[in-house]
Design a protein around this motif. Structure first.
Motif, PDB file in Angstrom:
ATOM      1  N   VAL A 162       0.864  -1.195   0.000  1.00 49.91           N
ATOM      2  CA  VAL A 162       0.000   0.000   0.000  1.00 49.91           C
ATOM      3  C   VAL A 162       0.892   1.234   0.000  1.00 49.91           C
ATOM      4  O   VAL A 162       1.888   1.288   0.713  1.00 49.91           O
ATOM      5  N   ARG A 163       0.532   2.214  -0.838  1.00 48.52           N
ATOM      6  CA  ARG A 163       1.339   3.424  -0.989  1.00 48.52           C
ATOM      7  C   ARG A 163       0.436   4.632  -0.819  1.00 48.52           C
ATOM      8  O   ARG A 163      -0.735   4.588  -1.227  1.00 48.52           O
ATOM      9  N   SER A 164       0.993   5.726  -0.239  1.00 57.55           N
ATOM     10  CA  SER A 164       0.124   6.848   0.117  1.00 57.55           C
ATOM     11  C   SER A 164       0.863   8.185   0.036  1.00 57.55           C
ATOM     12  O   SER A 164       2.074   8.240   0.209  1.00 57.55           O
ATOM     13  N   ILE A 165       0.089   9.232  -0.237  1.00 61.37           N
ATOM     14  CA  ILE A 165       0.606  10.597  -0.327  1.00 61.37           C
ATOM     15  C   ILE A 165      -0.256  11.499   0.548  1.00 61.37           C
ATOM     16  O   ILE A 165      -1.490  11.387   0.523  1.00 61.37           O
ATOM     17  N   ARG A 166       0.405  12.388   1.325  1.00 55.12           N
ATOM     18  CA  ARG A 166      -0.313  13.416   2.084  1.00 55.12           C
ATOM     19  C   ARG A 166      -0.525  14.599   1.122  1.00 55.12           C
ATOM     20  O   ARG A 166       0.335  15.485   0.995  1.00 55.12           O
ATOM     21  N   TYR A 167      -1.659  14.598   0.422  1.00 55.10           N
ATOM     22  CA  TYR A 167      -1.906  15.672  -0.539  1.00 55.10           C
ATOM     23  C   TYR A 167      -2.073  17.012   0.181  1.00 55.10           C
ATOM     24  O   TYR A 167      -2.702  17.078   1.247  1.00 55.10           O
ATOM     25  N   PRO A 168      -1.512  18.061  -0.403  1.00 52.70           N
ATOM     26  CA  PRO A 168      -1.863  19.423   0.043  1.00 52.70           C
ATOM     27  C   PRO A 168      -3.223  19.786  -0.561  1.00 52.70           C
ATOM     28  O   PRO A 168      -3.898  18.922  -1.120  1.00 52.70           O
ATOM     29  N   GLY A 169      -3.619  21.031  -0.460  1.00 51.11           N
ATOM     30  CA  GLY A 169      -4.855  21.450  -1.131  1.00 51.11           C
ATOM     31  C   GLY A 169      -4.664  21.295  -2.638  1.00 51.11           C
ATOM     32  O   GLY A 169      -3.620  21.693  -3.157  1.00 51.11           O
ATOM     33  N   LEU A 170      -5.631  20.693  -3.317  1.00 54.16           N
ATOM     34  CA  LEU A 170      -5.469  20.456  -4.754  1.00 54.16           C
ATOM     35  C   LEU A 170      -6.371  21.373  -5.553  1.00 54.16           C
ATOM     36  O   LEU A 170      -7.553  21.551  -5.232  1.00 54.16           O
ATOM     37  N   MET A 224       3.153   5.032  -7.578  1.00 49.28           N
ATOM     38  CA  MET A 224       2.639   3.662  -7.787  1.00 49.28           C
ATOM     39  C   MET A 224       3.528   2.858  -8.732  1.00 49.28           C
ATOM     40  O   MET A 224       3.547   1.629  -8.678  1.00 49.28           O
ATOM     41  N   GLU A 225       4.254   3.549  -9.592  1.00 54.60           N
ATOM     42  CA  GLU A 225       5.129   2.828 -10.544  1.00 54.60           C
ATOM     43  C   GLU A 225       6.552   2.652 -10.013  1.00 54.60           C
ATOM     44  O   GLU A 225       7.350   1.934 -10.620  1.00 54.60           O
ATOM     45  N   ALA A 226       6.854   3.260  -8.879  1.00 53.41           N
ATOM     46  CA  ALA A 226       8.214   3.132  -8.327  1.00 53.41           C
ATOM     47  C   ALA A 226       8.452   1.686  -7.875  1.00 53.41           C
ATOM     48  O   ALA A 226       7.526   1.026  -7.392  1.00 53.41           O
ATOM     49  N   PRO A 227       9.692   1.182  -8.005  1.00 54.00           N
ATOM     50  CA  PRO A 227       9.986  -0.163  -7.480  1.00 54.00           C
ATOM     51  C   PRO A 227       9.689  -0.203  -5.978  1.00 54.00           C
ATOM     52  O   PRO A 227      10.010   0.754  -5.256  1.00 54.00           O
ATOM     53  N   ALA A 228       9.084  -1.298  -5.505  1.00 59.12           N
ATOM     54  CA  ALA A 228       8.646  -1.396  -4.098  1.00 59.12           C
ATOM     55  C   ALA A 228       9.770  -1.053  -3.119  1.00 59.12           C
ATOM     56  O   ALA A 228       9.543  -0.381  -2.109  1.00 59.12           O
ATOM     57  N   LYS A 229      11.012  -1.467  -3.468  1.00 56.97           N
ATOM     58  CA  LYS A 229      12.103  -1.255  -2.495  1.00 56.97           C
ATOM     59  C   LYS A 229      12.431   0.231  -2.324  1.00 56.97           C
ATOM     60  O   LYS A 229      13.021   0.643  -1.339  1.00 56.97           O
ATOM     61  N   LYS A 230      11.999   1.063  -3.291  1.00 51.65           N
ATOM     62  CA  LYS A 230      12.262   2.513  -3.170  1.00 51.65           C
ATOM     63  C   LYS A 230      11.221   3.186  -2.260  1.00 51.65           C
ATOM     64  O   LYS A 230      11.434   4.297  -1.793  1.00 51.65           O
ATOM     65  N   VAL A 231      10.088   2.512  -2.059  1.00 50.60           N
ATOM     66  CA  VAL A 231       8.993   3.133  -1.284  1.00 50.60           C
ATOM     67  C   VAL A 231       9.237   2.839   0.184  1.00 50.60           C
ATOM     68  O   VAL A 231       8.692   1.885   0.759  1.00 50.60           O
ATOM     69  N   LYS A 232      10.053   3.700   0.802  1.00 51.66           N
ATOM     70  CA  LYS A 232      10.485   3.434   2.179  1.00 51.66           C
ATOM     71  C   LYS A 232       9.413   3.870   3.193  1.00 51.66           C
ATOM     72  O   LYS A 232       9.281   3.295   4.251  1.00 51.66           O
ATOM     73  N   SER A 284      11.655  13.581   1.587  1.00 53.63           N
ATOM     74  CA  SER A 284      11.624  12.103   1.496  1.00 53.63           C
ATOM     75  C   SER A 284      11.106  11.660   0.133  1.00 53.63           C
ATOM     76  O   SER A 284      11.669  10.774  -0.514  1.00 53.63           O
ATOM     77  N   ALA A 285      10.039  12.287  -0.335  1.00 53.11           N
ATOM     78  CA  ALA A 285       9.474  11.906  -1.651  1.00 53.11           C
ATOM     79  C   ALA A 285      10.471  12.241  -2.757  1.00 53.11           C
ATOM     80  O   ALA A 285      10.659  11.488  -3.712  1.00 53.11           O
ATOM     81  N   ARG A 286      11.156  13.376  -2.619  1.00 52.95           N
ATOM     82  CA  ARG A 286      12.136  13.765  -3.641  1.00 52.95           C
ATOM     83  C   ARG A 286      13.302  12.790  -3.662  1.00 52.95           C
ATOM     84  O   ARG A 286      13.782  12.387  -4.726  1.00 52.95           O
ATOM     85  N   GLU A 287      13.735  12.315  -2.494  1.00 56.40           N
ATOM     86  CA  GLU A 287      14.868  11.376  -2.417  1.00 56.40           C
ATOM     87  C   GLU A 287      14.450   9.973  -2.851  1.00 56.40           C
ATOM     88  O   GLU A 287      15.126   9.328  -3.635  1.00 56.40           O
ATOM     89  N   ASP A 288      13.297   9.482  -2.338  1.00 58.12           N
ATOM     90  CA  ASP A 288      12.930   8.067  -2.547  1.00 58.12           C
ATOM     91  C   ASP A 288      12.449   7.776  -3.957  1.00 58.12           C
ATOM     92  O   ASP A 288      12.736   6.728  -4.516  1.00 58.12           O
ATOM     93  N   TRP A 289      11.669   8.677  -4.554  1.00 57.94           N
ATOM     94  CA  TRP A 289      11.122   8.341  -5.893  1.00 57.94           C
ATOM     95  C   TRP A 289      11.122   9.565  -6.808  1.00 57.94           C
ATOM     96  O   TRP A 289      10.278   9.724  -7.665  1.00 57.94           O
ATOM     97  N   ASP A 290      12.173  10.432  -6.628  1.00 63.06           N
ATOM     98  CA  ASP A 290      12.474  11.527  -7.575  1.00 63.06           C
ATOM     99  C   ASP A 290      11.315  12.481  -7.833  1.00 63.06           C
ATOM    100  O   ASP A 290      11.132  12.936  -8.956  1.00 63.06           O
ATOM    101  N   TRP A 291      10.539  12.769  -6.821  1.00 65.08           N
ATOM    102  CA  TRP A 291       9.423  13.707  -6.992  1.00 65.08           C
ATOM    103  C   TRP A 291       9.954  15.120  -7.245  1.00 65.08           C
ATOM    104  O   TRP A 291      10.951  15.536  -6.640  1.00 65.08           O
ATOM    105  N   LYS A 292       9.346  15.844  -8.166  1.00 74.52           N
ATOM    106  CA  LYS A 292       9.539  17.302  -8.222  1.00 74.52           C
ATOM    107  C   LYS A 292       8.308  17.907  -8.884  1.00 74.52           C
ATOM    108  O   LYS A 292       7.762  17.344  -9.836  1.00 74.52           O
ATOM    109  N   HIS A 293       7.873  19.045  -8.341  1.00 73.53           N
ATOM    110  CA  HIS A 293       6.658  19.658  -8.892  1.00 73.53           C
ATOM    111  C   HIS A 293       7.006  20.464 -10.143  1.00 73.53           C
ATOM    112  O   HIS A 293       8.147  20.857 -10.350  1.00 73.53           O
ATOM    113  N   GLU A 294       6.023  20.729 -10.999  1.00 65.80           N
ATOM    114  CA  GLU A 294       6.264  21.476 -12.248  1.00 65.80           C
ATOM    115  C   GLU A 294       5.468  22.778 -12.324  1.00 65.80           C
ATOM    116  O   GLU A 294       5.813  23.673 -13.069  1.00 65.80           O
TER     117      GLU A 294
END
Ligand code: VAH
Length: 314
Positions: A162-170, A224-232, A284-294
């Motif tokens: 199971v994978r989860s994100i704390r969304y800000p206001g969208l 959701m597409e990140a390899p499981a081992k990266k989802v710390k 953490s999201a940026r380190e674990d699965w290369d997140w960056k906003h656009e």
């Protein structure tokens, strides 16, 4: 195959369309308690189902041979304050059903949305860390904090992916949000185009973490597409893009609509917003699965105004 529960909501609608584009329409089954917009209803399989009814969800999982579930059904912060027990049961029962389907190996991967609402007045307000004091003071925040604990428990105890994100206001223009405290930041764009003025239910200096929907959808799919081992992090990842106040947002709109005016009439949602952080540390999201906003604020404002004109013929 993918099942999206709550597919007609603010996130669900755009998530369904993005997943259908990526995986093929027939491979993404949408379900909700009510029908959705024309684009969603005409682009692939749709079923009416109640997220709190285990048998209805299990039937869909079996009938469509579902592998992955995105559980997007929830009662948001403002509405859950009006109907606490309904909010708790919708947000929690639906999660238990999906976690148990995964525990019983009837599905293999789960996405579940958390929120910055898990943080409370005692949480450090600026650059809120991934791990910190969390004493939420809203029913919605309590349900999301409890849900995060259960997600991590099912992962550790039963190996559930199971994978989860704390969304800000969208912020989005395709579907109106329902019952959120951050909804002012969506309504304001519609009013700016329709009437040229907006009365904000939050004070001018209320700074909140926010994100344009395109960034949120991209983040969800890349987690959701990140390899499981990266989802710390198996409770829920902090995620951040922008933080702004109603007066900053109004200024951004005035760059496009110079005569736009805003007034402030705080209501019960002010206390909810005051209990939340102003900005979030998502390293953490940026380190674990290369997140960056656009999307920054000006790009989001341009997208929102042009999108509303196109979709809502304003
Ligand atoms: C709400 N939009 O306002 C949701 C979200 C962080 C805000 O959880 O309740």
């Amino acid at each position: 195959k993918i099942l999206i529960i709550g597919a007609c909501g603010q996130i669900g609608t755009e998530l369904t369309m993005a997943l259908r584009k990526k995986n093929g329409n027939a491979n993404v089954i949408a379900c909700d308690i009510r029908e959705g917009n024309e684009e969603l209803m005409s682009s692939g399989p749709f079923e009416i189902a109640d997220a709190t009814n285990y048998n209805q969800i299990e039937d869909l999982v079996i009938q469509y041979e579902i592998d992955e579930v995105y559980l997007m059904a929830a009662m948001l912060s403002a509405t859950a304050e009006k109907f606490p027990m309904k909010g708790w049961s919708l947000n929690m029962e639906s999660l238990f059903h999906v976690l148990n389907l995964a525990k019983d190996k009837k599905i293999y991967k789960v996405f579940w949305p958390s929120s910055i609402a898990v943080f409370g007045p005692t949480t450090p307000k600026h650059n809120t860390p991934q791990t910190t004091v969390m004493e939420p003071t809203t029913v919605y925040g309590i349900s999301k904090q409890a849900g995060e604990r259960w997600c991590e428990y099912y992962h550790k105890k039963f190996g559930v992916d199971v994978r989860s994100i704390r969304y800000p206001g969208l912020i989005s223009y395709k579907t109106l949000p329902g019952g959120g405290t951050t909804d002012y930041a969506v309504e304001i764009y519609h009013e700016a185009l329709k009437t040229g003025t907006y009365t904000s239910f939050l004070k001018e200096d209320t700074e909140l973490p926010m994100m344009f929907m395109d960034d949120a959808i991209r983040a969800t799919i890349s987690l959701m597409e990140a390899p499981a081992k990266k989802v710390k992090v198996r409770s829920s990842y902090n995620l951040s893009a922008l933080n702004f106040t109603p007066e900053t947002l109004a200024a951004s709109i005035r760059n496009h609509i110079p005569e736009f005016t805003i007034s402030y009439h705080p209501d019960f949602r002010q206390a909810i917003a005051d209990s939340w952080p102003s900005s979030i540390d998502d390293s953490s999201a940026r380190e674990d699965w290369d997140w960056k906003h656009e999307f920054d604020l000006d790009r989001m404002t341009a997208e929102m105004l042009s999108g509303i004109k196109e979709v809502h013929q304003v």
